[in-house]
Motif scaffolding. Structure first.
Motif, PDB file in Angstrom:
ATOM      1  N   ASP A 140      21.642  -1.383 -19.115  1.00  0.00           N
ATOM      2  CA  ASP A 140      21.291  -2.778 -19.651  1.00  0.00           C
ATOM      3  C   ASP A 140      20.629  -2.847 -20.943  1.00  0.00           C
ATOM      4  OD1 ASP A 140      21.427  -5.387 -19.518  1.00  0.00           O
ATOM      5  OD2 ASP A 140      19.217  -5.503 -18.220  1.00  0.00           O
ATOM      6  N   CYS A 162      20.928  -0.932 -23.806  1.00  0.00           N
ATOM      7  CA  CYS A 162      20.644  -0.060 -24.518  1.00  0.00           C
ATOM      8  C   CYS A 162      21.486   0.265 -25.793  1.00  0.00           C
ATOM      9  CB  CYS A 162      20.613   1.454 -23.711  1.00  0.00           C
ATOM     10  SG  CYS A 162      22.114   1.531 -22.987  1.00  0.00           S
ATOM     11  N   LYS A 202      29.961  -6.282 -14.105  1.00  0.00           N
ATOM     12  CA  LYS A 202      29.050  -6.693 -15.336  1.00  0.00           C
ATOM     13  C   LYS A 202      28.307  -8.216 -14.818  1.00  0.00           C
ATOM     14  CE  LYS A 202      27.764  -6.554 -19.808  1.00  0.00           C
ATOM     15  NZ  LYS A 202      26.623  -7.526 -19.846  1.00  0.00           N
ATOM     16  N   THR A 261      20.517  -8.488 -11.896  1.00  0.00           N
ATOM     17  CA  THR A 261      20.482  -6.958 -12.021  1.00  0.00           C
ATOM     18  C   THR A 261      21.638  -6.664 -10.990  1.00  0.00           C
ATOM     19  OG1 THR A 261      18.976  -6.965  -9.838  1.00  0.00           O
ATOM     20  CG2 THR A 261      17.938  -7.376 -11.853  1.00  0.00           C
ATOM     21  N   CYS A 262      21.812  -5.398 -10.881  1.00  0.00           N
ATOM     22  CA  CYS A 262      22.949  -4.707 -10.146  1.00  0.00           C
ATOM     23  C   CYS A 262      22.680  -4.938  -8.648  1.00  0.00           C
ATOM     24  CB  CYS A 262      23.035  -3.275 -10.406  1.00  0.00           C
ATOM     25  SG  CYS A 262      23.695  -2.912 -12.126  1.00  0.00           S
ATOM     26  N   PRO A 264      23.369  -6.723 -16.863  1.00  0.00           N
ATOM     27  CA  PRO A 264      23.682  -5.126 -16.685  1.00  0.00           C
ATOM     28  C   PRO A 264      25.026  -4.912 -16.573  1.00  0.00           C
ATOM     29  CG  PRO A 264      22.707  -5.940 -14.724  1.00  0.00           C
ATOM     30  CD  PRO A 264      22.525  -6.865 -15.394  1.00  0.00           C
ATOM     31  N   SER A 286      22.816   1.255 -13.263  1.00  0.00           N
ATOM     32  CA  SER A 286      22.463   0.090 -14.240  1.00  0.00           C
ATOM     33  C   SER A 286      22.406   0.482 -15.625  1.00  0.00           C
ATOM     34  CB  SER A 286      21.555  -0.477 -13.741  1.00  0.00           C
ATOM     35  OG  SER A 286      21.056  -1.894 -14.564  1.00  0.00           O
ATOM     36  N   CYS A 315      26.905  -2.381 -14.192  1.00  0.00           N
ATOM     37  CA  CYS A 315      26.827  -1.738 -13.127  1.00  0.00           C
ATOM     38  C   CYS A 315      27.980  -0.824 -12.612  1.00  0.00           C
ATOM     39  CB  CYS A 315      26.595  -2.664 -12.008  1.00  0.00           C
ATOM     40  SG  CYS A 315      25.159  -3.960 -12.466  1.00  0.00           S
ATOM     41  N   GLY A 326      20.309  -7.309 -23.057  1.00  0.00           N
ATOM     42  CA  GLY A 326      19.469  -7.087 -21.784  1.00  0.00           C
ATOM     43  C   GLY A 326      19.650  -8.222 -21.053  1.00  0.00           C
ATOM     44  N   VAL A 343      14.327   1.632 -22.478  1.00  0.00           N
ATOM     45  CA  VAL A 343      15.167   1.730 -21.488  1.00  0.00           C
ATOM     46  C   VAL A 343      15.172   3.148 -20.766  1.00  0.00           C
ATOM     47  CG1 VAL A 343      17.504   1.480 -20.606  1.00  0.00           C
ATOM     48  CG2 VAL A 343      16.808   0.125 -22.617  1.00  0.00           C
ATOM     49  N   ASP A 386      25.731  -1.407 -23.333  1.00  0.00           N
ATOM     50  CA  ASP A 386      25.480  -2.663 -23.076  1.00  0.00           C
ATOM     51  C   ASP A 386      24.535  -3.013 -24.192  1.00  0.00           C
ATOM     52  OD1 ASP A 386      25.637  -5.002 -21.415  1.00  0.00           O
ATOM     53  OD2 ASP A 386      23.485  -4.961 -21.218  1.00  0.00           O
TER      54      ASP A 386
END
Length: 292
Positions: free
Chosen positions: A48, A50, A85, A89-90, A185, A46, A187, A182, A10, A179
């Motif tokens: 996601d 990690c 959330k 994607t964001c 994400p 973002s 945001c 994966g 990430v 988060d």
């Protein structure tokens, strides 16, 4: 299907280009001063897959210039986070499950005194959310959590913001976000820190309970300055009330004064003892008899 990513893969390098916008507001009363500083991302950050509390957002810094007139000691800290959330994607959210149980937030103070705001599994729902503003206030009636995130004011889940009370506000404060999986994400749009401080009336505390005696047969030409610790000023070095060297026979009581940046002073004494107990030594081993 839920995909998990390797935390080592990430990348948060793009954060180095984010703009740090400090929006400062203050309100002063006779006994307190409140200052708010806000970090606003140019676009949502973002986070996601990690891990827990894995990403540190750019910090906001408070200094003595923000708290003038001797205000320093924290009486209250609140944190506001605007976030979402989502599946996808964001920038391009989808309508699939968001897995809110993966979300975590932690607040890191300037002296490594860290407070958990939201621990994993605080939420149990999966609904995608648009921007939600969550205020963390230790005095709130309800602990944060539930099914899906909603805007409001809540107590931290498993953390205590009152940990900061009585400490100094000076330094950089960071929000950490995490988060666990994966593909959906977290945001973050912005976060703000509101710190209320009171006038500093706390005296510096000497670092040792008592200072050792200093003894010399003839004179004392130097003394090691002791230190004290202050809640706002940190380390304070003592100032003596005597001029060196000290040569007067007997005991001289030295008073060390510790004064912090807001004029609060405490004192501590130390004995300097000049005690010559050595008899004079003749320059000649014996004197010859003088004959008449």
């Amino acid at each position: 299907m839920k995909f998990y990513t390797n935390p080592n893969r990430v990348s948060f390098g793009k954060w180095a280009f984010l703009m740090l916008t400090l929006l400062v507001s203050s309100a002063t009363s006779l006994a307190q001063l409140t200052v708010t500083k806000t970090y606003v991302a140019p676009s949502s950050v973002s986070v996601d897959g990690c891990g827990i509390y894995c990403a540190s957002l750019p910090g906001v810094t408070f200094s003595a210039a923000d708290f003038t007139g001797g205000f320093c000691q924290i009486t209250d800290v609140d944190v506001s986070i605007t976030w979402a959330k989502t599946d996808g994607t964001c920038g391009a959210p989808l309508t699939g499950s968001s897995f809110h149980n993966e979300t975590s937030f932690r607040f890191d103070g300037p002296t490594a005194n860290n407070v958990i705001l939201v621990q994993p599994n605080s939420y149990t729902g999966n609904g995608s959310t648009s921007a939600t503003t969550t205020v963390l206030d230790q005095a709130a009636a309800t602990m944060i959590g539930g099914i899906d995130p909603v805007s409001g004011t809540f107590r931290p889940n498993n953390g205590d913001l009152d940990t900061y009370n009585g400490t100094s506000a000076f330094g950089t404060w960071f929000l950490r976000a995490g988060d666990l999986g994966g593909g959906d994400p977290l945001c973050i749009v912005e976060y703000s820190v509101t710190i209320t401080v009171s006038a500093d009336n706390t005296l510096p505390v000497p670092d040792v309970a008592s200072l050792p005696d200093v003894t010399d047969p003839c004179s004392v030409t130097s003394l090691t300055a002791p230190t004290a610790t202050d809640n706002c000023s940190g380390t304070v070095t003592g100032t003596p009330n005597v001029t060196l060297p000290i040569t007067a026979p007997g005991t001289t009581v030295v008073t060390w004064t510790y004064t912090d940046d807001n004029g609060n002073s405490s004192t501590q004494t130390q004995n300097v003892i000049i005690a010559d107990k050595t008899a004079p030594v003749p320059d000649l081993e014996s004197m010859q008899e003088i004959k008449q």
